[in-house]
Design an enzyme around this catalytic site. Structure first.
Site, short mmCIF file in Angstrom:
data_model
loop_
_atom_site.label_atom_id
_atom_site.label_comp_id
_atom_site.label_asym_id
_atom_site.label_seq_id
_atom_site.Cartn_x
_atom_site.Cartn_y
_atom_site.Cartn_z
N LYS A 35 -0.23 -1.84 -19.65
CA LYS A 35 0.21 -1.92 -18.09
C LYS A 35 -0.01 -0.52 -17.57
O LYS A 35 0.09 -0.51 -16.23
CB LYS A 35 2.00 -1.92 -17.99
CG LYS A 35 2.44 -3.18 -18.89
CD LYS A 35 2.55 -4.12 -17.82
CE LYS A 35 3.21 -5.23 -18.52
NZ LYS A 35 3.09 -6.44 -17.78
N PHE A 72 8.98 6.48 -22.52
CA PHE A 72 9.03 5.53 -21.52
C PHE A 72 8.53 4.26 -21.99
O PHE A 72 8.78 2.89 -21.23
CB PHE A 72 8.04 5.98 -20.41
CG PHE A 72 8.56 7.06 -19.68
CD1 PHE A 72 9.51 6.88 -18.57
CD2 PHE A 72 8.04 8.29 -19.94
CE1 PHE A 72 10.00 8.00 -17.99
CE2 PHE A 72 8.53 9.35 -19.21
CZ PHE A 72 9.44 9.35 -18.19
N ALA A 74 7.77 0.66 -22.64
CA ALA A 74 8.40 -0.45 -22.85
C ALA A 74 8.04 -1.67 -22.13
O ALA A 74 7.48 -1.00 -20.85
CB ALA A 74 9.96 -0.16 -22.77
N TYR A 140 16.07 -7.66 -20.76
CA TYR A 140 15.58 -6.48 -20.69
C TYR A 140 16.47 -5.41 -20.53
O TYR A 140 16.51 -4.47 -21.55
CB TYR A 140 14.90 -6.44 -19.14
CG TYR A 140 14.51 -5.08 -18.59
CD1 TYR A 140 13.87 -4.10 -19.38
CD2 TYR A 140 15.31 -4.46 -17.45
CE1 TYR A 140 13.58 -2.71 -19.01
CE2 TYR A 140 14.93 -3.02 -16.87
CZ TYR A 140 14.27 -2.26 -17.80
OH TYR A 140 14.11 -1.09 -17.36
N ILE A 206 12.44 -12.96 -0.23
CA ILE A 206 13.56 -12.69 -0.39
C ILE A 206 14.39 -13.65 -1.44
O ILE A 206 14.63 -14.60 -1.36
CB ILE A 206 14.63 -12.56 1.02
CG1 ILE A 206 13.93 -11.73 1.86
CG2 ILE A 206 15.89 -12.09 0.46
CD1 ILE A 206 14.35 -11.74 3.29
N1 UDP Z 1 13.23 -8.58 -4.61
C1 UDP Z 1 12.96 -9.57 -3.62
N2 UDP Z 1 11.81 -10.05 -3.36
C2 UDP Z 1 10.68 -9.39 -4.17
C3 UDP Z 1 11.13 -8.50 -5.25
C4 UDP Z 1 12.23 -8.07 -5.44
O1 UDP Z 1 14.13 -9.93 -2.93
O2 UDP Z 1 9.50 -9.86 -4.09
C5 UDP Z 1 14.41 -8.22 -5.06
C6 UDP Z 1 15.22 -8.25 -6.27
O3 UDP Z 1 15.70 -9.67 -6.47
C7 UDP Z 1 16.08 -7.12 -6.44
C8 UDP Z 1 15.57 -6.27 -5.60
O4 UDP Z 1 14.57 -6.87 -4.59
O5 UDP Z 1 17.47 -7.58 -5.78
C9 UDP Z 1 14.85 -4.84 -6.27
O6 UDP Z 1 13.78 -5.67 -7.34
P1 UDP Z 1 12.79 -4.90 -7.94
O7 UDP Z 1 11.87 -5.90 -8.86
O8 UDP Z 1 12.26 -3.92 -7.02
O9 UDP Z 1 13.67 -3.94 -9.07
P2 UDP Z 1 14.80 -4.31 -10.08
O10 UDP Z 1 16.22 -4.26 -9.43
O11 UDP Z 1 14.49 -5.74 -10.70
O12 UDP Z 1 14.68 -3.27 -11.04
#
Ligand code: UDP
Length: 328
Positions: A35, A72, A74, A140, A206
Site C-alpha cells: 500500500k 503503522f 496494518a 478492522y 454518500i
Molecule cells: N464515506 C462516504 N462516501 C465515500 C467514502 C466515505 O459517505 O465515498 C463516509 C463513510 O461512510 C464514513 C466517512 O465518510 O462515515 C469517513 O469515511 P472514511 O472511509 O474516510 O474513514 P473511516 O471513518 O472509515 O476511517
C-alpha cells in the site's frame, strides 16, 4: 539509536517519518510497499519486506541499533475488513506478533502504536474518552484492539512499554506538498471527494443518509495528518523519559457530517461536486468524535492545523500537484 517505523511508506507513516527526520532522529523504515510508496519516504533507511517474514525482520534488527518502534503497518479499511476478516487477522495480528518477538529478542523496549477510534465501535457518549467501552463494530477495529491487548501482555511478560494512539480521521497533506494521501483504490472520504474536481470521478457516493444525526449522514472527527505525526514524537518522548504505557485518543474534538465535508470541499475547490446517496457501508458507526484532553494534558499535544478549511486545502494542494498520486 534508531527508531524503526513500520508502514513508514504509507500515509500517516510517511508524515511521521518526515517529522522524525525534522527532529534529527535516525530513522529505519520497514514497508512491504503493498500500500505504501517508495517516493513517500523522504529520508532514513528503507527496507522493503513484510513484518510476517521473521528472517527479513531479523536482518533489520541485526543491522540497526533500534531502541524504539513506531508501528503503522496494518490493513486499515473498515469496509474491506468486513468481507475479508482472515486477511485482517493475519496481517495485523500476525505481523505485530513477529514484530514484538523481534523487539524482545533485540531489547527494543518501547513501541508507539497506531490504533484507531474503530476500537470503540458505536460510542456510548461523545466525545469519546479512553475509558469508554471498546466493542468494535468492524473486523478492522477488532484487530486493532487485539493488537493493543497483545502489547499489554508483552509488557507484562517482557517489559516492552507502549503508547497506543487511537486516531480518529486523518486528513490533509504535508505543508511542503511533497507527500500526501494515495490509496489504490481510494476509499477515504476527502480524497474521494477531491477526485471529482480532479476529473477522475463524476460524483461522490454518500454512504447512508438515515443515521441518527442532524442531516442523516455519518459524523467524523477530522485531524491533520501532521498534527497526528507530532503526537507520535511526543509519545516517543514519554516512553524515552520512562513514562508508563498508556492509551490516548487523538482527534480535533469537532465532528463534521459527510454533507458538511462536501460543503467545505466545494468552497475550497470552487467545484459543485455532485453527490448521491447510497446504502450504508457495513461497520460504520453513526458518530465518532474524540475527547483528546488526556493527550493534551499528559503528552503536551496540541493540534496546530485545526481549521477544517485548512485541512481540506492542504489535501487539495497535494492532489492538484499529484493528480495521479506518487505515480510519475
Ligand atoms: N464515506 C462516504 N462516501 C465515500 C467514502 C466515505 O459517505 O465515498 C463516509 C463513510 O461512510 C464514513 C466517512 O465518510 O462515515 C469517513 O469515511 P472514511 O472511509 O474516510 O474513514 P473511516 O471513518 O472509515 O476511517
Amino acid at each position: 539509536m534508531a527508531v524503526l517505523v513500520t508502514g513508514g511508506a504509507g500515509y500517516i507513516g510517511s508524515h511521521t517519518v518526515a517529522a522524525l527526520l525534522d527532529a534529527g532522529e535516525e530513522v529505519v523504515i520497514v514497508d512491504n510497499l503493498e500500500k505504501g510508496h517508495r517516493q513517500a519516504v523522504l529520508g532514513g533507511k528503507l527496507y522493503v519486506g513484510d513484518l510476517r517474514d521473521a528472517a527479513f525482520l531479523d536482518g533489520v534488527f541485526r543491522e540497526n541499533a533500534i531502541d524504539a518502534v513506531i508501528h503503522f503497518a496494518a490493513y486499515s479499511l473498515v469496509g474491506e475488513s468486513m468481507t475479508e476478516p482472515a486477511k485482517y487477522y493475519d496481517n495485523n495480528l500476525h505481523g505485530t506478533l513477529i514484530l514484538l518477538e523481534k523487539m524482545r529478542e533485540y531489547g527494543a523496549d518501547k513501541i508507539v502504536f497506531s490504533s484507531t477510534a474503530a476500537t470503540y465501535g458505536e460510542p456510548e457518549q461523545v466525545p469519546i474518552k479512553e475509558t469508554d467501552k471498546t466493542e468494535p463494530t468492524s473486523v478492522y477495529g477488532e484487530t486493532k484492539l487485539a493488537m493493543e491487548r497483545l502489547m499489554r501482555w508483552f509488557e507484562t511478560a517482557h517489559g516492552i512499554r507502549y503508547v497506543s494512539l487511537r486516531y480518529f480521521n486523518a486528513a490533509g497533506a504535508h505543508e511542503s506538498g511533497r507527500i500526501g494521501e494515495d490509496h489504490d483504490p481510494e476509499t477515504h472520504l476527502i480524497p474521494v471527494i477531491l477526485q471529482v474536481p480532479l476529473g477522475k470521478r463524476d460524483q461522490v457516493a454518500i454512504f447512508g443518509d438515515d443515521y441518527p444525526t442532524e442531516d442523516g449522514t455519518c459524523i467524523r472527527d477530522y485531524l491533520h495528518v501532521s498534527d497526528l505525526a507530532d503526537a507520535h514524537l511526543l509519545a516517543l518522548d514519554r516512553l524515552r523519559s520512562g513514562g508508563a504505557s498508556d492509551i490516548y485518543n487523538l482527534g480535533s474534538g469537532q465532528g463534521y457530517s459527510v454533507q458538511e465535508m462536501l460543503e467545505v470541499a466545494r468552497r475550497v475547490t470552487g467545484h459543485p461536486i455532485p453527490a448521491a446517496v447510497q446504502p450504508r457501508r457495513a461497520g460504520d458507526p453513526a458518530v465518532l468524535i474524540a475527547s483528546s484532553e488526556k493527550a493534551k494534558r499528559e503528552l503536551g499535544w496540541q493540534p496546530k492545523r485545526d481549521r477544517l478549511e485548512e485541512i481540506v486545502a492542504s489535501a487539495w494542494n497535494w492532489h492538484k500537484q499529484h493528480p495521479d498520486g506518487y505515480e510519475e
